[in-house]
Design a protein around this motif. Structure first.
Motif, PDB file in Angstrom:
ATOM      1  N   THR A  73       0.809  -1.203  -0.035  1.00 54.65           N
ATOM      2  CA  THR A  73       0.013  -0.086  -0.110  1.00 54.65           C
ATOM      3  C   THR A  73       0.746   1.149  -0.034  1.00 54.65           C
ATOM      4  OG1 THR A  73      -1.571  -1.230   1.207  1.00 54.65           O
ATOM      5  CG2 THR A  73      -1.850   1.210   1.209  1.00 54.65           C
ATOM      6  N   ILE A  74       0.760   2.175  -1.124  1.00 56.02           N
ATOM      7  CA  ILE A  74       1.523   3.211  -1.104  1.00 56.02           C
ATOM      8  C   ILE A  74       0.699   4.624  -0.835  1.00 56.02           C
ATOM      9  CG2 ILE A  74       2.979   4.843  -2.619  1.00 56.02           C
ATOM     10  CD1 ILE A  74       3.868   2.295  -3.881  1.00 56.02           C
ATOM     11  N   LEU A  75       0.770   5.191   0.096  1.00 56.45           N
ATOM     12  CA  LEU A  75       0.034   6.468   0.660  1.00 56.45           C
ATOM     13  C   LEU A  75       0.385   7.905  -0.073  1.00 56.45           C
ATOM     14  CD1 LEU A  75      -0.449   5.384   4.495  1.00 56.45           C
ATOM     15  CD2 LEU A  75      -1.902   5.023   2.218  1.00 56.45           C
ATOM     16  N   GLU A  76       1.529   8.013  -0.471  1.00 60.21           N
ATOM     17  CA  GLU A  76       1.988   9.249  -0.830  1.00 60.21           C
ATOM     18  C   GLU A  76       1.208   9.576  -2.319  1.00 60.21           C
ATOM     19  OE1 GLU A  76       3.646   6.595  -0.544  1.00 60.21           O
ATOM     20  OE2 GLU A  76       5.623   6.990   0.508  1.00 60.21           O
ATOM     21  N   ASN A  77       0.441  10.812  -2.221  1.00 60.47           N
ATOM     22  CA  ASN A  77      -0.508  11.419  -3.241  1.00 60.47           C
ATOM     23  C   ASN A  77       0.548  11.611  -4.382  1.00 60.47           C
ATOM     24  OD1 ASN A  77      -2.672  11.290  -1.313  1.00 60.47           O
ATOM     25  ND2 ASN A  77      -2.247  13.373  -0.652  1.00 60.47           N
ATOM     26  N   ALA A  78       1.651  11.945  -4.129  1.00 63.95           N
ATOM     27  CA  ALA A  78       2.334  12.307  -5.530  1.00 63.95           C
ATOM     28  C   ALA A  78       2.541  11.007  -6.550  1.00 63.95           C
ATOM     29  CB  ALA A  78       3.553  12.900  -5.115  1.00 63.95           C
ATOM     30  N   ILE A  79       2.806   9.958  -5.791  1.00 64.82           N
ATOM     31  CA  ILE A  79       3.055   8.540  -6.569  1.00 64.82           C
ATOM     32  C   ILE A  79       1.614   8.175  -6.944  1.00 64.82           C
ATOM     33  CG2 ILE A  79       3.877   6.430  -6.383  1.00 64.82           C
ATOM     34  CD1 ILE A  79       5.800   7.224  -4.274  1.00 64.82           C
ATOM     35  N   ASP A  80       0.835   8.349  -6.226  1.00 62.32           N
ATOM     36  CA  ASP A  80      -0.627   7.626  -6.659  1.00 62.32           C
ATOM     37  C   ASP A  80      -1.307   8.349  -7.965  1.00 62.32           C
ATOM     38  OD1 ASP A  80      -0.372   5.784  -4.738  1.00 62.32           O
ATOM     39  OD2 ASP A  80      -1.958   7.137  -3.102  1.00 62.32           O
ATOM     40  N   LYS A  81      -0.660   9.850  -7.929  1.00 69.12           N
ATOM     41  CA  LYS A  81      -1.246  10.291  -9.232  1.00 69.12           C
ATOM     42  C   LYS A  81      -0.799   9.755 -10.613  1.00 69.12           C
ATOM     43  CE  LYS A  81      -2.047  14.866  -7.240  1.00 69.12           C
ATOM     44  NZ  LYS A  81      -1.373  16.300  -6.796  1.00 69.12           N
ATOM     45  N   ILE A  82       0.423   8.992 -10.425  1.00 72.63           N
ATOM     46  CA  ILE A  82       1.136   8.331 -11.673  1.00 72.63           C
ATOM     47  C   ILE A  82      -0.283   7.635 -12.253  1.00 72.63           C
ATOM     48  CG2 ILE A  82       2.718   6.772 -12.608  1.00 72.63           C
ATOM     49  CD1 ILE A  82       4.578   7.762 -10.446  1.00 72.63           C
ATOM     50  N   ASP A  83      -0.866   6.831 -11.404  1.00 73.64           N
ATOM     51  CA  ASP A  83      -1.789   5.861 -12.141  1.00 73.64           C
ATOM     52  C   ASP A  83      -3.169   6.430 -12.863  1.00 73.64           C
ATOM     53  OD1 ASP A  83      -0.445   3.615 -10.969  1.00 73.64           O
ATOM     54  OD2 ASP A  83      -1.651   3.672  -8.998  1.00 73.64           O
ATOM     55  N   LYS A  84      -3.280   7.736 -12.617  1.00 73.38           N
ATOM     56  CA  LYS A  84      -4.147   8.539 -13.330  1.00 73.38           C
ATOM     57  C   LYS A  84      -3.828   9.136 -14.595  1.00 73.38           C
ATOM     58  CE  LYS A  84      -6.694   9.081  -9.111  1.00 73.38           C
ATOM     59  NZ  LYS A  84      -6.996  10.175  -8.029  1.00 73.38           N
ATOM     60  N   GLN A  85      -2.395   8.918 -15.024  1.00 67.43           N
ATOM     61  CA  GLN A  85      -2.204   9.467 -15.992  1.00 67.43           C
ATOM     62  C   GLN A  85      -2.054   8.820 -17.362  1.00 67.43           C
ATOM     63  OE1 GLN A  85       2.010  11.467 -15.588  1.00 67.43           O
ATOM     64  NE2 GLN A  85       1.405  12.168 -13.483  1.00 67.43           N
ATOM     65  N   THR A  86      -2.210   9.356 -18.576  1.00 70.86           N
ATOM     66  CA  THR A  86      -2.215   8.761 -19.691  1.00 70.86           C
ATOM     67  C   THR A  86      -0.968   8.854 -20.591  1.00 70.86           C
ATOM     68  OG1 THR A  86      -3.122  10.573 -21.051  1.00 70.86           O
ATOM     69  CG2 THR A  86      -4.625   9.141 -20.020  1.00 70.86           C
ATOM     70  N   LEU A  87      -0.905   8.434 -21.855  1.00 70.25           N
ATOM     71  CA  LEU A  87       0.559   8.448 -22.650  1.00 70.25           C
ATOM     72  C   LEU A  87       0.777   9.880 -22.884  1.00 70.25           C
ATOM     73  CD1 LEU A  87       0.601   5.516 -25.101  1.00 70.25           C
ATOM     74  CD2 LEU A  87       2.088   6.058 -22.946  1.00 70.25           C
ATOM     75  N   ARG A  88      -0.393  10.616 -23.161  1.00 70.76           N
ATOM     76  CA  ARG A  88      -0.319  11.951 -23.349  1.00 70.76           C
ATOM     77  C   ARG A  88       0.587  12.909 -22.482  1.00 70.76           C
ATOM     78  NH1 ARG A  88      -0.210  14.414 -28.215  1.00 70.76           N
ATOM     79  NH2 ARG A  88      -2.102  12.711 -28.663  1.00 70.76           N
ATOM     80  N   ASN A  89       0.617  12.461 -21.198  1.00 72.45           N
ATOM     81  CA  ASN A  89       1.218  13.195 -20.114  1.00 72.45           C
ATOM     82  C   ASN A  89       2.763  12.955 -20.331  1.00 72.45           C
ATOM     83  OD1 ASN A  89      -1.433  12.113 -18.518  1.00 72.45           O
ATOM     84  ND2 ASN A  89      -0.898  14.207 -18.314  1.00 72.45           N
ATOM     85  N   TYR A  90       3.052  11.877 -21.112  1.00 73.21           N
ATOM     86  CA  TYR A  90       4.662  11.525 -21.430  1.00 73.21           C
ATOM     87  C   TYR A  90       5.305  12.032 -22.567  1.00 73.21           C
ATOM     88  CZ  TYR A  90       3.435   8.859 -17.043  1.00 73.21           C
ATOM     89  OH  TYR A  90       3.171   8.639 -15.831  1.00 73.21           O
TER      90      TYR A  90
END
Length: 359
Positions: A73-90
């Motif tokens: 379980t990872i609680l850091e919000n900054a890391i959890d935001k990665i899961d919500k990104q799409t290829l357009r963000n990279y």
């Protein structure tokens, strides 16, 4: 929902009452469910609804432990935001870098060829001869037939065994599996599904001998070794059909926990889908990826890449039949400007998608 004769609205959109004391004499009045405000029910049936509502508090059972199969379980919000990104963000360079890692991992470490092998089972083949079947029904029967064919080929259809379908849904796979096990002694089919569904296929089976049972549970919380009926068998065979995203990882961890408790796992036959819904926290292959230089950010890019083989060509099915397959292998003109920067043809993108997760 349909509109009843003489009514102006369907049941879900009838005028509702938000007060605590609705007029129960009005048989058309609907109120918001106090357990889940996303749905309503008839005011005069509220008491009955609260007893059967899917949002009601579940009874405590020994085989449910919250989050037992979820992994880290990872609680850091900054890391959890990665899961919500799409290829357009990279950037294109970041995507190219991950593609190079995938190719290197496949060529240097995995060194395997991906093959296709579709098996059949006589029970399903007989069913598919019915002329009234549509394309969709036939497609699912072909998949079910192949799964049962693999169970037979690897000699997994045996006595004193429990066949567990994770993410069973309406139980169509289990229905045919139970029929295929009719001649096997002391075989049990156990369906695991977190939702409450209507028109379940397992209701059509003869349950008088107790060989088919259904458990309503989230795979994330399931402790197999505490399920009573498994105490009567020598081992289990786990089966899935279209187990979505990280539900596959939850099922694998659930099976591993069962095995670590000293129980026998005879085999696993899994057909999964929706790789884009996988999550780093639940993913069972994190250690392998980390050892080979693939981190959480790379994993998120991979989740975007896997859509490349399923997002279509932009043409109709009839038009695709007319187009030479080499057109997609060599022609970059059909791609967007961003895809042209990546420098892969549609065929090459599909190959990258296939080796990304299926290994």
């Amino acid at each position: 929902m349909t509109v009843k004769l003489g009514e102006e609205y369907c049941g879900e959109h009838m005028p509702s009452c938000a007060t605590n004391s609705p007029d129960l004499s009005d048989k058309t009045l609907r109120v918001v469910c106090p357990l889940d405000r996303k749905h309503t029910c008839y005011a005069h049936k509220l008491a009955k609804h609260l007893k059967i509502c899917n949002a009601r508090e579940k009874e405590s059972v020994p085989y449910i432990i919250k989050g037992i199969n979820c992994g880290e379980t990872i609680l850091e919000n900054a890391i959890d935001k990665i899961d919500k990104q799409t290829l357009r963000n990279y950037s294109v360079e970041e995507i190219k870098n991950v593609i190079n890692k995938i190719q290197k991992l496949h060529d240097d470490v995995l060194t395997v060829e991906i093959s296709e092998k579709i098996l059949t089972h006589p029970l399903i083949e007989e069913e598919m001869t019915k002329p009234e079947l549509g394309d969709k029904s036939r497609k699912h029967l072909i998949q079910t037939s192949s799964i049962l064919g693999y169970l037979k080929e690897y000699d997994l259809i045996k006595s004193d065994t429990c066949f567990i379908e994770f993410g069973a849904g309406k139980g169509k796979l289990s229905f045919w599996m139970a029929n295929a096990l009719e001649t096997v002694n002391n075989s049990i089919v156990l369906l695991i599904e977190k939702a409450s569904l209507r028109h379940k296929m397992d209701n059509k089976l003869d349950k008088t001998n107790g060989n088919v049972q259904r458990i309503r549970a989230d795979i994330a919380d399931l402790v197999l070794q505490k399920v009573d009926i498994l105490k009567n068998v020598k081992g289990i065979v786990a089966v899935t059909k279209h187990l979505c995203g990280d539900a596959t990882d939850l099922a694998l961890r659930c099976i591993k926990n069962y095995q670590d408790a000293g129980n026998a796992v005879c085999g696993i036959v899994m057909a999964f889908c929706c790789h884009h819904r996988c999550k780093w926290t639940e993913y069972t292959g994190k250690d392998f990826f980390s050892e080979n230089g693939i981190n959480r950010k790379d994993f998120d890019i991979m989740r975007g890449i896997i859509s490349w083989a399923t997002c279509g060509t932009g043409f109709s099915r009839d038009k695709n039949k007319e187009i030479d397959p080499d057109f997609y292998r060599n022609n970059l003109d059909s791609l967007s400007e961003r895809d042209k920067e990546i420098g892969l043809s549609r065929h090459e993108k599909e190959v990258i998608e296939i080796i990304t997760f299926d290994n």
